[in-house]
Design an enzyme around this catalytic site. Sequence first.
Site, PDB file in Angstrom:
ATOM      1  N   GLU A 328       0.835  -1.199   0.000  1.00 55.43           N
ATOM      2  CA  GLU A 328       0.000   0.000   0.000  1.00 55.43           C
ATOM      3  C   GLU A 328       0.870   1.248   0.000  1.00 55.43           C
ATOM      4  OE1 GLU A 328      -3.645  -1.941   2.642  1.00 55.43           O
ATOM      5  OE2 GLU A 328      -2.182  -0.623   3.601  1.00 55.43           O
ATOM      6  N   CYS A 329       0.710   2.067  -1.005  1.00 53.95           N
ATOM      7  CA  CYS A 329       1.372   3.371  -1.098  1.00 53.95           C
ATOM      8  C   CYS A 329       2.883   3.248  -0.931  1.00 53.95           C
ATOM      9  CB  CYS A 329       0.764   4.348  -0.094  1.00 53.95           C
ATOM     10  SG  CYS A 329       1.120   6.086  -0.466  1.00 53.95           S
ATOM     11  N   GLY A 330       3.415   3.479   0.264  1.00 51.06           N
ATOM     12  CA  GLY A 330       4.845   3.333   0.467  1.00 51.06           C
ATOM     13  C   GLY A 330       5.342   1.946   0.129  1.00 51.06           C
ATOM     14  N   SER A 435      -0.846  -0.595  -4.852  1.00 46.53           N
ATOM     15  CA  SER A 435      -1.508   0.636  -5.276  1.00 46.53           C
ATOM     16  C   SER A 435      -1.098   1.767  -4.357  1.00 46.53           C
ATOM     17  CB  SER A 435      -3.025   0.472  -5.233  1.00 46.53           C
ATOM     18  OG  SER A 435      -3.686   1.684  -5.521  1.00 46.53           O
TER      19      SER A 435
END
Length: 450
Positions: A328-330, A435
């Site tokens: 997720e993200c990072g 994502s």
Amino acid sequence: MERNIPQFLIAAPASGSGKTTVSRGLMALFVKKGLKVQPFKCGPDYIDTKYHTAVCGRPSINLDTFMASGGHVSELYARYSSDADVSVVEGMMGMFDGYDRDRGSSAEVAQLLGIPVVLVVDAKSAAYSMAPLLSGFINFRPEIRIAGVIFNRVGSPRHYEMLREVCEDLKVTCLGYLPKQTELIQESRYLGLDFSLSRGTDALDLLTGLLEKNIDWQLLLQRTTLPLPEAQEMRQDTAIKTGKLRISVARNQDSFSFLYEEHLDILRRLGTVSFFNPEHNRPISQKTDLLYLPGGYPERHSVALHSARKAVDSIHKYIEAGGKVLAECGGMIYLSRGIVHDAFTCTRQFDGLTELTGVFPFCISNNKRFRKLTLGYRRFDYNGQHLRGHEFHYTTFMEGEENMKCIPPSIAQVYDAKGQTVTTPVFRYKNVIASYTHLYWGEIDVMALF
């Protein structure tokens, strides 16, 4: 057996009014008085919860009515409050600010849980003009009880007397005030708030002392005491009943730090959870059944992450062998080819690149000159599940033809809170789902994503 405890939500007319300062201060004061304080935070914020946890010694829990159903939010509140002496919920933004008018707002959470509101009002440069403001908040949704008002940034004892007269005229309880205090001013930081002053004890002790002196905290506890709802039994599914999975979770102070305590509790019910720091040069176990790479600020630690080759190589090997990964993200950034900090567009040679895992072939830009915040709720469907979450980041996919052609197609169309399409992609490579969206999986079977 029914328990009565003080429980309330701290809200404000607008962001910047002082609700975070008052929330943390009251939590610290109650802990000082020997109470077990259960903290909560409205919305998806990861940062305020860290400081709640540090003050209370108990994990702070997010309550969000966009990402979770009302029933689930109520269940969370009751479960984590079950052994507390007092529950304090910090609101978000203005009291009635939500993703769609007041939907998803602090006011909606207070009404859902049936708990009163303590309103924190910035009284700087105003006196009786507070009357129409407070009247509006008191009467706009009369079914939401305002237990009392705390004034912030009060200039003098005479100023406070004028504000107290406002409360008398409106027949609302005045609980006290915080005086103007330079040491309590909090500056903006990278994302969220800068609590560097209060990481030590001096500023927090100052804040606690001011609240103890100027707030009628005993009256506050008295006026907010009400029955605590009983926690319901957790829903059990087949995956949870097995409880035999081996789960590795990336976690450290900054680059992988955006974790919901509820998610960790879910993972612990699924099996054995082991934490590791990707900045340390150690490999992960190849016997892992699920690898969770949460968000954080990996762009600020790209050199350390790049240098930990044993961790990088073991994760790459695990993924190529078909290992399940949620990034997720990072976490997605960590799986990219790498981060470019100075250039805005990526050349064929990918100049200035700090290489990372390279599972995905694209590069991420962290150019401060062109930094732009991407922020908002997100939802999409995948593998028969309705997924919700949120997105907030300053990094972006590196511009330039060479990099853009490296970005794989999205496996799902992502929408915002109002149903408008957004360009945020969701990637799938083997058993990796990645994502920019931070997913909320309190009501889904996370293993069914793969």
